[in-house]
Structures are given as structure tokens and as C-alpha cells.
Design a protein around this motif. Structure first.
Motif, PDB file in Angstrom:
ATOM      1  N   LEU A  67      -8.054   7.754   5.716  1.00  0.00           N
ATOM      2  CA  LEU A  67      -7.206   8.321   4.666  1.00  0.00           C
ATOM      3  C   LEU A  67      -7.311   7.501   3.389  1.00  0.00           C
ATOM      4  N   GLU A  69      -5.015   7.396  -0.736  1.00  0.00           N
ATOM      5  CA  GLU A  69      -3.760   7.677  -1.426  1.00  0.00           C
ATOM      6  C   GLU A  69      -2.602   7.020  -0.663  1.00  0.00           C
ATOM      7  N   ARG A  71       0.651   6.904  -0.846  1.00  0.00           N
ATOM      8  CA  ARG A  71       1.844   7.631  -0.408  1.00  0.00           C
ATOM      9  C   ARG A  71       1.542   8.482   0.823  1.00  0.00           C
ATOM     10  N   ALA A  72       0.364   9.080   0.845  1.00  0.00           N
ATOM     11  CA  ALA A  72      -0.036   9.875   2.017  1.00  0.00           C
ATOM     12  C   ALA A  72      -0.226   8.977   3.237  1.00  0.00           C
ATOM     13  N   LYS A  75       3.222   7.999   4.555  1.00  0.00           N
ATOM     14  CA  LYS A  75       3.867   9.096   5.272  1.00  0.00           C
ATOM     15  C   LYS A  75       3.240   9.298   6.644  1.00  0.00           C
ATOM     16  N   TYR A  76       1.939   9.187   6.712  1.00  0.00           N
ATOM     17  CA  TYR A  76       1.250   9.294   8.003  1.00  0.00           C
ATOM     18  C   TYR A  76       1.786   8.247   8.978  1.00  0.00           C
ATOM     19  N   GLU A 101      12.676  13.056   0.834  1.00  0.00           N
ATOM     20  CA  GLU A 101      11.494  13.654   0.218  1.00  0.00           C
ATOM     21  C   GLU A 101      11.703  13.902  -1.272  1.00  0.00           C
TER      22      GLU A 101
END
Length: 225
Positions: A67, A69, A71-72, A75-76, A101
Motif C-alpha cells: 500500500l 498513502e 491515511r489509507a 485505516k488498513y 470519519e
């Protein structure tokens, strides 16, 4: 040979890398930080581009999951390890998770842009030998101040941004706030009592203390040598 499956490719002193490291620390997860020589342009070349085709840090590996980014990635991690460490997304309650969120989106779309420009003007630029453009600084301080006025109102009602619980919404703000507090413009925080109290709280968390040890300003200079 390390058996750690989680690898974060980046620099501990970079805000986006630090965001991921904060999440990992809050979750109590083992990981390997793989240094990327940004000064030498390693992030713009292979093999790094196979991990992040945009040539930015960080990049992330968890077994066969790759992955980018920050922030992604965060969250993952929060979803995969929702039952481990701090509950950062409040996934067990729809109302709370929706509010988390919402404030995560506020950070990304309202708070981040002026803060990013200020960090470049007040910290990164001077460490590289340039002088801050005072007109740009004041413009961005004004933009940030209008955002933080909303935060001040919010934090007069709740201990943290999403409620009376620490969440990803708070965590996302920590890296850039850590740096702005090292500048003369720290008054954007200290001049707002509710935000200042919130910052004192989130900056004193064990995860924040741990990650901030890798964010010393003099490390920017060492990256250039």
C-alpha cells in the motif's frame, strides 16, 4: 533474519511516515522501518517506485499486501487489528465511527493544506537554506486559524475531536502539530485554550512520545549529508 511482516518504507521524521508509525505504536504492532534515502532521490527510482508509483513516502508492506498513502495505510491497520491496542476507528458503534470519519476528512481537506505549507516555509525551507516568505506564512496562518477556530469550538464540548475518546481523527493531526509547535507560530495552538489542552493530552501519549523521538529537527540536516 527478521520475521516481521510489516515494513514501512520512509523516514521517521517525515510527517506521513510518522502518521503510520503512530498507528502501529497505538496498536502495539511489530514492524520494520526501511529507510528511504530521499536526499539521494531513491524515492523517485526503482525499486522504490514499484511500491509507490508516485515517488512519495511512505510505502507499506504487510506480507503480500502493498500500500501507499499514509491515511489509507493507517485505516488498513486499524481495521485489520481492530481488536488490538487502541480502538482508533470505533468500529463497534456506527454513530461514533461516522464522527471519527468526519473529523478524519476535516484533517485531510481543511487542516492539512495550510499546515503543510507552513511546515515547508518555517521548517523545511530554512533547514535547506531558504528564508520564509512572510506573506505566504501570514496567509496560511490566517487560513489555519479559521480552521482551528472550528476546532476550538468543538473541543470546548468534547475532550477529543470525535468525542470523549481518542481516535484516528486525533492521531492524524499529531505529526504536523509536533513540528508547528517548534516554530514561532505555535501560538496558533497555545492561543486557543481548548486546542492547547487537547495537544498537551495527545502529545503525551506513549505512542506519540515514542514516534516523536525519530522526529528531531536536526535529523533533516543529517539527511542532507
Amino acid at each position: 533474519m527478521s520475521t516481521t511482516t510489516i515494513k514501512v518504507h520512509g523516514m521517521a521524521l517525515a510527517t506521513c511516515t510518522a502518521r503510520v508509525l503512530l498507528c502501529l505504536s497505538e496498536k502495539g504492532l511489530d514492524y520494520e522501518l526501511v529507510p528511504v534515502d530521499v536526499a539521494a532521490g531513491a524515492h523517485k527510482q526503482q525499486p522504490y517506485l514499484s511500491l509507490n508509483p508516485f515517488g512519495q513516502i511512505p510505502a507499506f508492506e504487510d506480507g503480500d499486501i502493498k500500500l501507499f498513502e499514509s491515511r489509507a495505510i493507517s485505516k488498513y491497520l486499524a481495521v485489520k487489528h481492530k481488536d488490538t491496542g487502541t480502538d482508533l476507528l470505533r468500529s463497534g458503534c456506527l454513530k461514533e465511527s461516522a464522527i471519527v470519519e468526519t473529523w478524519m476528512e476535516v484533517e485531510a481537506h481543511q487542516f492539512n493544506a495550510p499546515m503543510r505549507t507552513l511546515i515547508h516555509q518555517l521548517i523545511l525551507g530554512p533547514l535547506r537554506g531558504s528564508v520564509p516568505d512572510e506573506k505566504i506564512v501570514e496567509t496560511e496562518v490566517d487560513k489555519l486559524g479559521k480552521v482551528l477556530d472550528v476546532y476550538e469550538q468543538r473541543l470546548s464540548q468534547t475532550k477529543y475531536l470525535a468525542g470523549d475518546f481518542y481516535s484516528m481523527a486525533d492521531l492524524y493531526h499529531i505529526p504536523s502539530l509536533f513540528y508547528i509547535m517548534k516554530t514561532p507560530k505555535a501560538s496558533v495552538v497555545t492561543g486557543r485554550p481548548c486546542i492547547h489542552a487537547w495537544w498537551n493530552d495527545i502529545s503525551s501519549r506513549p505512542a506519540t512520545i515514542e514516534v516523536s523521538q525519530g522526529m528531531a529537527l536536526d535529523k533533516f540536516l543529517s539527511q542532507k549529508k
